[in-house]
Scaffold this motif. Structure first.
Motif, PDB file in Angstrom:
ATOM      1  N   ALA A   1       0.844  -1.187   0.000  1.00 46.50           N
ATOM      2  CA  ALA A   1       0.000   0.000   0.000  1.00 46.50           C
ATOM      3  C   ALA A   1       0.884   1.243   0.000  1.00 46.50           C
ATOM      4  O   ALA A   1       1.841   1.348   0.777  1.00 46.50           O
ATOM      5  N   GLY A   2       0.590   2.196  -0.891  1.00 46.99           N
ATOM      6  CA  GLY A   2       1.376   3.412  -1.011  1.00 46.99           C
ATOM      7  C   GLY A   2       2.540   3.323  -1.985  1.00 46.99           C
ATOM      8  O   GLY A   2       3.204   4.330  -2.246  1.00 46.99           O
ATOM      9  N   GLN A   3       2.785   2.126  -2.524  1.00 50.50           N
ATOM     10  CA  GLN A   3       3.883   1.972  -3.480  1.00 50.50           C
ATOM     11  C   GLN A   3       3.505   2.615  -4.814  1.00 50.50           C
ATOM     12  O   GLN A   3       2.419   2.403  -5.329  1.00 50.50           O
ATOM     13  N   PRO A   4       4.396   3.436  -5.421  1.00 51.69           N
ATOM     14  CA  PRO A   4       4.080   4.080  -6.707  1.00 51.69           C
ATOM     15  C   PRO A   4       3.900   3.046  -7.816  1.00 51.69           C
ATOM     16  O   PRO A   4       4.655   2.082  -7.922  1.00 51.69           O
ATOM     17  N   LEU A   5       2.873   3.281  -8.630  1.00 50.80           N
ATOM     18  CA  LEU A   5       2.597   2.409  -9.762  1.00 50.80           C
ATOM     19  C   LEU A   5       2.811   3.118 -11.095  1.00 50.80           C
ATOM     20  O   LEU A   5       3.372   2.541 -12.024  1.00 50.80           O
ATOM     21  N   PHE A   6       2.336   4.364 -11.221  1.00 50.34           N
ATOM     22  CA  PHE A   6       2.445   5.146 -12.457  1.00 50.34           C
ATOM     23  C   PHE A   6       2.849   6.575 -12.110  1.00 50.34           C
ATOM     24  O   PHE A   6       2.633   7.054 -10.985  1.00 50.34           O
ATOM     25  N   GLN A   7       3.432   7.247 -13.100  1.00 51.28           N
ATOM     26  CA  GLN A   7       3.752   8.670 -12.970  1.00 51.28           C
ATOM     27  C   GLN A   7       3.113   9.425 -14.130  1.00 51.28           C
ATOM     28  O   GLN A   7       3.390   9.166 -15.304  1.00 51.28           O
ATOM     29  N   ILE A   8       2.244  10.369 -13.793  1.00 52.60           N
ATOM     30  CA  ILE A   8       1.652  11.280 -14.773  1.00 52.60           C
ATOM     31  C   ILE A   8       2.507  12.540 -14.835  1.00 52.60           C
ATOM     32  O   ILE A   8       3.078  12.960 -13.818  1.00 52.60           O
ATOM     33  N   ASP A   9       2.623  13.127 -16.014  1.00 56.05           N
ATOM     34  CA  ASP A   9       3.452  14.329 -16.199  1.00 56.05           C
ATOM     35  C   ASP A   9       3.075  15.370 -15.159  1.00 56.05           C
ATOM     36  O   ASP A   9       1.946  15.886 -15.140  1.00 56.05           O
ATOM     37  N   PRO A  10       4.008  15.738 -14.244  1.00 57.01           N
ATOM     38  CA  PRO A  10       3.663  16.650 -13.159  1.00 57.01           C
ATOM     39  C   PRO A  10       3.836  18.128 -13.509  1.00 57.01           C
ATOM     40  O   PRO A  10       3.455  18.988 -12.705  1.00 57.01           O
ATOM     41  N   ALA A  11       4.413  18.440 -14.673  1.00 54.68           N
ATOM     42  CA  ALA A  11       4.759  19.838 -14.966  1.00 54.68           C
ATOM     43  C   ALA A  11       3.564  20.789 -14.870  1.00 54.68           C
ATOM     44  O   ALA A  11       3.656  21.839 -14.211  1.00 54.68           O
ATOM     45  N   PRO A  12       2.403  20.480 -15.470  1.00 56.54           N
ATOM     46  CA  PRO A  12       1.279  21.418 -15.344  1.00 56.54           C
ATOM     47  C   PRO A  12       0.836  21.616 -13.904  1.00 56.54           C
ATOM     48  O   PRO A  12       0.412  22.717 -13.526  1.00 56.54           O
ATOM     49  N   PHE A  13       0.937  20.610 -13.105  1.00 54.08           N
ATOM     50  CA  PHE A  13       0.475  20.691 -11.726  1.00 54.08           C
ATOM     51  C   PHE A  13       1.501  21.412 -10.845  1.00 54.08           C
ATOM     52  O   PHE A  13       1.124  22.075  -9.875  1.00 54.08           O
ATOM     53  N   GLU A  14       2.781  21.305 -11.195  1.00 54.00           N
ATOM     54  CA  GLU A  14       3.788  22.089 -10.481  1.00 54.00           C
ATOM     55  C   GLU A  14       3.582  23.572 -10.745  1.00 54.00           C
ATOM     56  O   GLU A  14       3.696  24.414  -9.831  1.00 54.00           O
ATOM     57  N   ALA A  15       3.250  23.902 -11.997  1.00 54.27           N
ATOM     58  CA  ALA A  15       2.968  25.302 -12.323  1.00 54.27           C
ATOM     59  C   ALA A  15       1.731  25.787 -11.578  1.00 54.27           C
ATOM     60  O   ALA A  15       1.686  26.945 -11.111  1.00 54.27           O
ATOM     61  N   ALA A  16       0.729  24.945 -11.438  1.00 49.84           N
ATOM     62  CA  ALA A  16      -0.470  25.332 -10.705  1.00 49.84           C
ATOM     63  C   ALA A  16      -0.159  25.582  -9.241  1.00 49.84           C
ATOM     64  O   ALA A  16      -0.717  26.509  -8.620  1.00 49.84           O
ATOM     65  N   VAL A  17       0.733  24.826  -8.673  1.00 47.28           N
ATOM     66  CA  VAL A  17       1.137  25.047  -7.283  1.00 47.28           C
ATOM     67  C   VAL A  17       1.833  26.401  -7.145  1.00 47.28           C
ATOM     68  O   VAL A  17       1.571  27.172  -6.206  1.00 47.28           O
ATOM     69  N   GLN A  18       2.696  26.730  -8.101  1.00 51.02           N
ATOM     70  CA  GLN A  18       3.385  28.018  -8.045  1.00 51.02           C
ATOM     71  C   GLN A  18       2.406  29.179  -8.180  1.00 51.02           C
ATOM     72  O   GLN A  18       2.527  30.201  -7.491  1.00 51.02           O
ATOM     73  N   ARG A  19       1.421  29.052  -9.047  1.00 53.24           N
ATOM     74  CA  ARG A  19       0.417  30.101  -9.178  1.00 53.24           C
ATOM     75  C   ARG A  19      -0.366  30.271  -7.879  1.00 53.24           C
ATOM     76  O   ARG A  19      -0.651  31.400  -7.450  1.00 53.24           O
ATOM     77  N   ALA A  20      -0.713  29.171  -7.258  1.00 55.37           N
ATOM     78  CA  ALA A  20      -1.455  29.249  -6.007  1.00 55.37           C
ATOM     79  C   ALA A  20      -0.602  29.869  -4.906  1.00 55.37           C
ATOM     80  O   ALA A  20      -1.118  30.634  -4.077  1.00 55.37           O
ATOM     81  N   GLN A  21       0.696  29.592  -4.911  1.00 60.28           N
ATOM     82  CA  GLN A  21       1.580  30.200  -3.913  1.00 60.28           C
ATOM     83  C   GLN A  21       1.665  31.720  -4.123  1.00 60.28           C
ATOM     84  O   GLN A  21       1.630  32.494  -3.152  1.00 60.28           O
ATOM     85  N   ALA A  22       1.754  32.129  -5.389  1.00 62.69           N
ATOM     86  CA  ALA A  22       1.825  33.572  -5.675  1.00 62.69           C
ATOM     87  C   ALA A  22       0.521  34.269  -5.285  1.00 62.69           C
ATOM     88  O   ALA A  22       0.532  35.376  -4.705  1.00 62.69           O
ATOM     89  N   ALA A  23      -0.612  33.643  -5.576  1.00 63.32           N
ATOM     90  CA  ALA A  23      -1.896  34.240  -5.204  1.00 63.32           C
ATOM     91  C   ALA A  23      -2.024  34.367  -3.700  1.00 63.32           C
ATOM     92  O   ALA A  23      -2.537  35.366  -3.184  1.00 63.32           O
ATOM     93  N   LEU A  24      -1.554  33.366  -2.973  1.00 56.24           N
ATOM     94  CA  LEU A  24      -1.602  33.435  -1.516  1.00 56.24           C
ATOM     95  C   LEU A  24      -0.722  34.564  -0.998  1.00 56.24           C
ATOM     96  O   LEU A  24      -1.135  35.315  -0.091  1.00 56.24           O
ATOM     97  N   ALA A  25       0.464  34.719  -1.558  1.00 56.20           N
ATOM     98  CA  ALA A  25       1.351  35.805  -1.114  1.00 56.20           C
ATOM     99  C   ALA A  25       0.721  37.175  -1.380  1.00 56.20           C
ATOM    100  O   ALA A  25       0.805  38.086  -0.551  1.00 56.20           O
ATOM    101  N   ARG A  26       0.079  37.342  -2.536  1.00 57.37           N
ATOM    102  CA  ARG A  26      -0.574  38.617  -2.853  1.00 57.37           C
ATOM    103  C   ARG A  26      -1.705  38.904  -1.868  1.00 57.37           C
ATOM    104  O   ARG A  26      -1.832  40.023  -1.361  1.00 57.37           O
ATOM    105  N   ILE A  27      -2.508  37.930  -1.572  1.00 55.49           N
ATOM    106  CA  ILE A  27      -3.629  38.129  -0.653  1.00 55.49           C
ATOM    107  C   ILE A  27      -3.125  38.387   0.757  1.00 55.49           C
ATOM    108  O   ILE A  27      -3.705  39.195   1.506  1.00 55.49           O
TER     109      ILE A  27
END
Length: 391
Positions: free
Chosen positions: A94-120
């Motif tokens: 349980a918890g062992q990785p099986l597949f990897q989906i391209d994380p690049a779009p989601f890493e960018a989404a995390v950065q956008r959310a971090q910037a929005a939080l800093a602005r607010i």
């Protein structure tokens, strides 16, 4: 003259001998008649004296194995599948990785959310500073109450925006974590339905792979509802003793006739009767450390329903049928005469019938020589020791 005398003497001697033989024959005739009318020798039979004893009651039910747990692994975010981390058919945790989906779009989404939080957060700080200043001026009556209320409302709005921005950041981080698809349970993987380079979507209908837990494993058995009801009545009345009213030990017989080495336990019986078959499903669980049992296998389970001490065991070969089809047995009474008893036989246990009525402890049941006897015949009974139950 002498010749006539000799002839007369010979005739008299011959007549005397014939009279003796005739007399002897008359004496032997009553002896032979008496011998012919003597009673025949008793027929020898083998009997078994039945006694009450603790008898394990078992039943054999057909069934199929079912996985203890089976998880169909689906992506929770969409994207391009970049990598697979397992070999098909291998054991995973349980918890062992099986597949990897391209994380690049989601890493960018995390950065956008971090910037929005800093602005607010910056807006919140400015609103807090303005509100504090107006509170001081309002106490000195250099600021109106309206301006103070507007400042405090702006501060509360900024604080709410901060909470929302933090939630958006957390959502972005969760989605990023979902790009690494992990196993939800311990088990063995099946066939992968996709390969690296495939485009997957969130919550798609087709599973990427199925992980099946095989240890322990379920066995779903089919039992007639009438039999289940009778078992419960026997347990309630005390005719059948069981350590637990709801649990019973079970042993498996595999498709090749061999016995599975690990005993299991009956967990429950369905509360709904199948209208088509009139049966209920009984589920048992078995340890499967060697993974010898695989889902979908046909098996037979020997269920130990309990122990009864209110019945007698009679060998099946000693039980015949009356013209009406009723089970019966021949019994030798204390005078050595054969009697017929109609029986109530509830079930077979090994090579014996479990008899609940028609016999009493101490009765001598004929088990060999049945073809040579009839009701009322006098027999010579040879006792045979009782065999262990179910043999």
């Amino acid at each position: 003259m002498s010749h006539r005398t000799s002839s007369g003497q010979g005739f008299r001697i011959a007549t005397l001998l014939m009279s003796c033989w005739a007399f002897a024959g008359c004496e032997d005739q009553p002896r032979r008649a008496a011998a012919n009318t003597a009673a025949p020798a008793p027929i020898e039979v083998t009997v078994l004296t039945v006694q009450r004893r603790d008898i394990p009651v078992t039943s054999v039910l057909p069934g199929r194995t079912a996985p203890y747990r089976a998880a169909e692994v689906r992506p929770q975010v969409g994207g391009l599948l970049r990598e697979r981390f397992f070999s098909e058919g291998e054991a995973v945790k349980a918890g062992q990785p099986l597949f990897q989906i391209d994380p690049a779009p989601f890493e960018a989404a995390v950065q956008r959310a971090q910037a929005a939080l800093a602005r607010i957060q910056a807006v919140e700080q400015a609103a807090a500073s303005t509100a504090n200043r107006l509170r001081t001026l309002a106490r000195s009556q250099f600021a109106s109450e309206q301006n103070l209320e507007n400042a405090e409302a702006a501060l509360r709005q900024a604080q709410a925006d901060v909470v929302s921005a933090r939630a958006a950041l957390e959502t972005a981080r969760i989605d990023l974590g979902y790009t690494r698809v992990t196993s939800p349970i311990d088990g063995r993987t099946g066939r992968a339905t996709v390969t690296p380079g495939a485009l997957v979507t969130a919550n798609q209908t087709t599973a990427l792979v199925t992980v099946t837990q095989l240890n322990p494993i379920y066995v779903d058995l089919t039992q007639p509802s009438a039999v289940l009801l009778q078992q419960r009545r026997d347990v309630a009345s005390g005719a059948l003793r069981r350590d637990s009213a709801d649990r019973a030990v079970a042993r498996l017989l595999l498709e090749d006739g061999s016995e599975y080495p690990h005993p299991g336990e009956v967990q429950f019986a369905e509360v709904i009767v199948d209208q088509g078959t009139g049966s209920v499903t009984v589920r048992a669980v078995f340890p499967n450390p060697d993974q010898l049992l695989l889902p979908g296998m046909f098996v037979r389970a020997r269920i130990e329903e309990g122990v009864t001490d209110r019945a007698l065991l009679v060998p099946q070969r000693a039980v015949l049928r009356t013209p009406r089809g009723e089970p019966m047995a021949f019994v030798v009474n204390s005078e050595g005469v054969v009697e017929q008893r109609v029986l109530a036989a509830s079930r077979a246990i090994g090579n014996d019938w479990l008899v609940t009525a028609g016999l009493s402890p101490g009765d001598r049941v004929v088990i060999e020589g049945l073809q040579r006897i009839r009701v009322g015949a006098r027999v010579k009974a040879n006792e045979r020791p009782a065999a262990p139950a179910g043999t």
